[in-house]
Design a protein around this motif. Sequence first.
Motif, PDB file in Angstrom:
ATOM      1  N   ILE A   1       0.677  -1.198  -0.010  1.00 45.19           N
ATOM      2  CA  ILE A   1       0.111   0.127  -0.120  1.00 45.19           C
ATOM      3  C   ILE A   1       0.934   1.339   0.083  1.00 45.19           C
ATOM      4  O   ILE A   1       1.836   1.421   0.747  1.00 45.19           O
ATOM      5  CB  ILE A   1      -0.822  -0.095   1.358  1.00 45.19           C
ATOM      6  N   CYS A   2       0.738   2.375  -0.810  1.00 45.14           N
ATOM      7  CA  CYS A   2       1.532   3.170  -1.070  1.00 45.14           C
ATOM      8  C   CYS A   2       0.700   4.479  -1.014  1.00 45.14           C
ATOM      9  O   CYS A   2      -0.396   4.701  -0.854  1.00 45.14           O
ATOM     10  CB  CYS A   2       2.212   3.268  -2.686  1.00 45.14           C
TER      11      CYS A   2
ATOM     12  N   SER B   1      -2.928   5.643  -2.214  1.00 43.36           N
ATOM     13  CA  SER B   1      -4.005   4.528  -2.256  1.00 43.36           C
ATOM     14  C   SER B   1      -5.190   5.002  -1.812  1.00 43.36           C
ATOM     15  O   SER B   1      -5.504   5.632  -1.017  1.00 43.36           O
ATOM     16  CB  SER B   1      -3.464   3.277  -1.786  1.00 43.36           C
ATOM     17  N   ARG B   2      -6.333   4.571  -2.575  1.00 41.82           N
ATOM     18  CA  ARG B   2      -7.715   4.825  -2.102  1.00 41.82           C
ATOM     19  C   ARG B   2      -8.113   4.170  -1.163  1.00 41.82           C
ATOM     20  O   ARG B   2      -9.185   4.031  -0.568  1.00 41.82           O
ATOM     21  CB  ARG B   2      -8.632   4.954  -3.518  1.00 41.82           C
TER      22      ARG B   2
ATOM     23  N   GLU C   1      -5.305  -1.563  -9.717  1.00 48.15           N
ATOM     24  CA  GLU C   1      -4.359  -0.714  -9.898  1.00 48.15           C
ATOM     25  C   GLU C   1      -4.567   0.527  -9.461  1.00 48.15           C
ATOM     26  O   GLU C   1      -3.680   1.192  -8.552  1.00 48.15           O
ATOM     27  CB  GLU C   1      -3.846  -0.562 -11.550  1.00 48.15           C
TER      28      GLU C   1
ATOM     29  N   LEU D   1      -6.715   1.547  -7.258  1.00 45.95           N
ATOM     30  CA  LEU D   1      -7.142   1.444  -5.673  1.00 45.95           C
ATOM     31  C   LEU D   1      -5.962   1.358  -4.845  1.00 45.95           C
ATOM     32  O   LEU D   1      -5.680   1.860  -3.791  1.00 45.95           O
ATOM     33  CB  LEU D   1      -7.960   0.328  -5.514  1.00 45.95           C
ATOM     34  N   LEU D   2      -4.885   0.394  -5.726  1.00 46.38           N
ATOM     35  CA  LEU D   2      -3.739   0.346  -4.709  1.00 46.38           C
ATOM     36  C   LEU D   2      -2.790   1.492  -4.911  1.00 46.38           C
ATOM     37  O   LEU D   2      -1.722   1.762  -3.985  1.00 46.38           O
ATOM     38  CB  LEU D   2      -3.105  -1.044  -5.457  1.00 46.38           C
ATOM     39  N   GLY D   3      -2.957   2.428  -5.846  1.00 43.82           N
ATOM     40  CA  GLY D   3      -2.051   3.414  -5.755  1.00 43.82           C
ATOM     41  C   GLY D   3      -0.513   3.233  -6.054  1.00 43.82           C
ATOM     42  O   GLY D   3       0.441   3.800  -5.235  1.00 43.82           O
ATOM     43  N   ALA D   4      -0.148   2.145  -6.710  1.00 44.76           N
ATOM     44  CA  ALA D   4       1.076   1.611  -6.927  1.00 44.76           C
ATOM     45  C   ALA D   4       2.100   2.662  -7.619  1.00 44.76           C
ATOM     46  O   ALA D   4       1.461   3.628  -8.263  1.00 44.76           O
ATOM     47  CB  ALA D   4       1.141   0.459  -8.092  1.00 44.76           C
ATOM     48  N   ARG D   5       3.234   2.510  -6.758  1.00 42.53           N
ATOM     49  CA  ARG D   5       4.369   3.631  -7.066  1.00 42.53           C
ATOM     50  C   ARG D   5       4.616   4.075  -8.684  1.00 42.53           C
ATOM     51  O   ARG D   5       4.585   4.842  -9.091  1.00 42.53           O
ATOM     52  CB  ARG D   5       5.618   3.248  -6.565  1.00 42.53           C
TER      53      ARG D   5
END
Length: 460
Positions: free
Chosen positions: A390-391, A394-395, A449, A451-455
């Motif tokens: 989780i970054c 992330s929502r 993708e 929702l997770l807010g990947a770097r």
Amino acid sequence: MKVVICGAGQVGTTIARQLASEGINVTVIDLDPEQVRRVDESYDVRGLVGHASHPETLREAGARDADMLIAVTRSDEVNMVACQVAYSLFNVKRRIARLRHAGYLAQDKTGLYAAEHLPIDIIISPEIEIAEGIARRLRTPGAFDRVPMAGGRVELLGIHSNPGNAVIGRTFSEIAEGLSGARMTVLAVVRAGRSFMPDKGDHLAAGDDVYVLTESEQVEAAVRTFGHQAGAARKVVIVGAGNVGSHLARKILRVASRIDLKLIERNKDRAEEIARELGDRAVVLQGDALDRQLLAEAQCGSADTIVAVTDDDETNIFTSVLAKQAGCRRAITLVNKSSYESLIPTLGIDAVVSPSAVTVSTVLRHVRHGAIYALYTLREDFGEVIEAEICEGSRLLRRPLGQLGLPPGIKVGAVVRDRRVILPDDETALRVGDHVIVLVTYSYLRLAEALLGARRGLFG
């Protein structure tokens, strides 16, 4: 993102289909015009007939603008040369190759595959990964699938629900809360060939295949919940001493000191070679595994498990059936052809291993390399179990999970925070740095993708 795939066999086609469904620009190269035509007409990808390692073919495939090359032809040498050409002439940023021969795999530790030598970023060896997976299943006979995640703190288990076990008819919510002593998250159920993500009020039916997440220390209790007695196999017969069988034999003998191991190999030279290597630690029998007399000599009827891993699906299937009829408790069978999948449960085979599924899972993990730490394909027509960090941004950080309104195709199954495993409920709130293990059905991958807010983004 633009990807060039070398090889239009089952693996290349499956990867192409999946990536194309996610809006990725895919070109597939193969020498077989019929396979190219099939992939070109069936999926939203471009098919190209040609030698995958030839510069002109790669140029025509658009390698100059490609972000990634995935080489999964049947030839190790073609896969290696394709990566070299993609790097040297077209500066393709990321190169993945499937290599099978042990002689090539051994060179990975020598630095051969560095950019200044043979520029392959990721080497995939399905045979080694299959052997590792089977070895894990042998340690937990009640599970037909077992995948460690979160550094081994969490296990993804596939468990068949035996008729007559105590939790038949109970809700998945009751089962998850530790009805029989093991807390777990029920991710997915396969019932009569249909995969679905169960609601809390759904009930377990006899014959369900259930995928759960649980802490590593709870594996045996989780397996017992569904009517299985756990305990590592002590008497094993391996049919086929090729790459998979030999890797598995070495693995078993390395980790289990007291085990009765026998191998059956049809090829005389190969049988003699593996017999010399294993010495008195295992018995190697040379002959046709479909010969009932040879199976009796290998004492298959009293074995805990038979593992059939030859390069012939029919031999693997029928050997497993014969061994089970003779009294063998469990059969693990390697099957390449997906068309056999619906037939297997009717034959009494306990676990099926698909080389293409293993390769596809590994490739997709590297395609979605942003914040992804692990990925496992949960049936090729259903979805993926993903471990991600989780970054910031992330929502999923906004409020507790129960208030997020997650869609029906996304389920958070476990959270690892400061080395501690949390099986989440509606009140669980995620934090930056948490590792989450999530089941995502294919139609919701893009939303996952976001929702997770990947770097760097899950897809490159």
